[in-house]
Every structure is written in C-alpha cells, then in structure tokens.
Enzyme design. Structure first.
Site, PDB file in Angstrom:
ATOM      1  N   ASP A  87      -7.282   0.774   3.764  1.00 27.15           N
ATOM      2  CA  ASP A  87      -6.629   0.127   4.906  1.00 27.15           C
ATOM      3  C   ASP A  87      -5.711   1.075   5.679  1.00 27.15           C
ATOM      4  O   ASP A  87      -5.137   0.693   6.684  1.00 27.15           O
ATOM      5  CB  ASP A  87      -5.862  -1.115   4.453  1.00 27.15           C
ATOM      6  N   GLU A  88      -5.569   2.324   5.226  1.00 27.39           N
ATOM      7  CA  GLU A  88      -4.763   3.323   5.927  1.00 27.39           C
ATOM      8  C   GLU A  88      -5.696   4.173   6.800  1.00 27.39           C
ATOM      9  O   GLU A  88      -6.870   4.323   6.499  1.00 27.39           O
ATOM     10  CB  GLU A  88      -4.065   4.231   4.911  1.00 27.39           C
TER      11      GLU A  88
END
Length: 106
Positions: A87-88
């Site tokens: 999710d980064e």
C-alpha cells in the site's frame, strides 16, 4: 535484567523495606536476600549495512533526466522497485552516468 517465570514480562525493581523484584502484570514477587550480581556483560558489535540496491541491480540502458546530488550531472540510470508494503508507493533508484553515485527518491 530478570524476567517473570510466570508470564515472561520484565520484572521491576523496588526497594520497600527490603529489596524485591515484582511483575506488573501478574502477582509474582521475588524477594532479594543478597546483593544482585551482574553475571555477564555482552558487547554489541555493529554489523555493516548491506545496500538495498547494488550497481548490478540498476541496468544500464534505462536513462532519464535526473540531477545527481554529488556532481550535478543531469542524466542517470533508473529502476523502480517496491521495497515496502504494497500500500506504499514504490521507490525509484538512480545511478549517475558520470560519477556512479546511487540515490533514491520515493
């Protein structure tokens, strides 16, 4: 450092009348009848850090316009990699064409 044999948490030291170790989680108490001795001191050795990206990881051929922070050259090789959780955003690694400095932008 002493640990609780019941729950495994680190014991706290208290001097109330006599000295004792006690656990903050469970009711375990250990009274100290003699002076506490340090059994062993462990020296920690700092390990050398391995680079996340080596020169071989950034292929020659993918070039872009990026200013080198060391020599201010305006061209560099680049490679995008996902080095953290999904999710980064991915990180982009650069290697200067002139001085071969490797740096990253996130």
């Amino acid at each position: 450092m002493e640990f609780c044999p019941t729950c495994g948490n680190m014991l706290r030291y208290e001097r109330r009348g006599g000295s004792r170790f006690f656990c903050m989680t469970c009711p375990y108490i250990a009274c100290i009848k003699r002076q506490v001795e340090i059994k062993k001191k462990q020296l920690l050795v700092k390990k050398p850090l391995d680079p996340v990206v080596s020169k071989e990881d950034i292929p020659k051929g993918d070039e872009t316009e990026a200013v080198c922070p060391r020599c201010n050259h305006d061209r560099a090789y680049f490679k995008s990699m996902q080095i953290r959780s999904a999710d980064e955003p991915e990180s982009r690694f650069y290697r200067c064409l002139k001085c071969e400095l490797t740096w990253r932008e996130e």
